[in-house]
Design an enzyme around this catalytic site. Sequence first.
Site, PDB file in Angstrom:
ATOM      1  N   LEU A   1       0.739  -1.357  -0.324  1.00 29.43           N
ATOM      2  CA  LEU A   1       0.190   0.098   0.186  1.00 29.43           C
ATOM      3  C   LEU A   1       0.855   0.904  -0.130  1.00 29.43           C
ATOM      4  CD1 LEU A   1      -2.524  -1.548   2.406  1.00 29.43           C
ATOM      5  CD2 LEU A   1      -2.783  -1.510   0.051  1.00 29.43           C
TER       6      LEU A   1
ATOM      7  N   MET B   1       8.699   4.437   5.601  1.00 31.18           N
ATOM      8  CA  MET B   1       8.885   3.086   4.581  1.00 31.18           C
ATOM      9  C   MET B   1       9.973   3.525   4.128  1.00 31.18           C
ATOM     10  SD  MET B   1       6.260   1.806   6.679  1.00 31.18           S
ATOM     11  CE  MET B   1       7.150   0.367   5.809  1.00 31.18           C
ATOM     12  N   GLU B   2      10.391   4.159   2.963  1.00 31.88           N
ATOM     13  CA  GLU B   2      11.644   4.318   2.016  1.00 31.88           C
ATOM     14  C   GLU B   2      12.581   4.282   3.220  1.00 31.88           C
ATOM     15  OE1 GLU B   2       8.223   4.583  -0.125  1.00 31.88           O
ATOM     16  OE2 GLU B   2       8.617   5.721   2.027  1.00 31.88           O
TER      17      GLU B   2
ATOM     18  N   HIS C   1       2.902   4.248  -1.623  1.00 26.37           N
ATOM     19  CA  HIS C   1       2.420   5.060  -3.313  1.00 26.37           C
ATOM     20  C   HIS C   1       4.576   5.157  -3.713  1.00 26.37           C
ATOM     21  CE1 HIS C   1      -0.032   6.373  -0.317  1.00 26.37           C
ATOM     22  NE2 HIS C   1      -1.175   7.531  -1.858  1.00 26.37           N
TER      23      HIS C   1
ATOM     24  N   ASP D   1      24.448 -11.060   3.535  1.00 25.94           N
ATOM     25  CA  ASP D   1      24.210 -12.036   2.572  1.00 25.94           C
ATOM     26  C   ASP D   1      25.374 -12.282   2.128  1.00 25.94           C
ATOM     27  OD1 ASP D   1      23.593 -13.443  -0.146  1.00 25.94           O
ATOM     28  OD2 ASP D   1      23.779 -11.810  -1.367  1.00 25.94           O
TER      29      ASP D   1
END
Length: 158
Positions: free
Chosen positions: A75, A113-114, A77, A128
Site C-alpha cells: 500500500l 517506509m523508504e 505510494h 548475504d
Amino acid sequence: MTTFTHINHQGEANMVDVSAKQDTVREARAEAFVRMSPATLEMILSGQHHKGDVFATARIAGIQAAKRTWELIPLCHPLLLSKVEVNLTALPEISSVRVESICKLSGKTGVEMEALTAASIAALTIYDMCKAVQKDIVIEQVRLLEKSGGKSGHFIAE
C-alpha cells in the site's frame, strides 16, 4: 484514538488517497545494526572479503531498495525521491555495523517506509555477502530515528 489509515470503513486494506494533500518537504532517517564476529568485521574492513567491497554493495542495495519500496510494500505510494543516502559505520567495540539511511522528497506523503526499507535491505545485503563465513550474523534494532514534514509533525526516536 488514532485510526489505521490503510483500513477503509469496511475494514479492508486500502491505499490512502493523498491527492488533496499539499506538497511539503519530508525527510526520514532510519537505522539497523548488523552484529557479527570480530573476525567477520575485520574481514570486511580489511577488504579481504572474496565478494568485494561489502559496504559499497550494501550502500547501493539500500539506495535501490528505497526507490522500489512501493513495489515491495503493497500500500505504499510510488514516490519521486530527491535524496537517498545510506551510511555504514563499523563499530568494532560492539562487533557491529550501523546502517543509517536518509530519504527526502517534496511530496504528499512521508518517506518513513523508504528509509526503513533502505536500512533493512542494506543490512540484509551485509548478511548475504558474509553468510559464507558466518551464518549467525544478527540484524537488529531496525527502527525509524526521525521524520519531519507533513501534518503529523516532527518525530524523533528516544
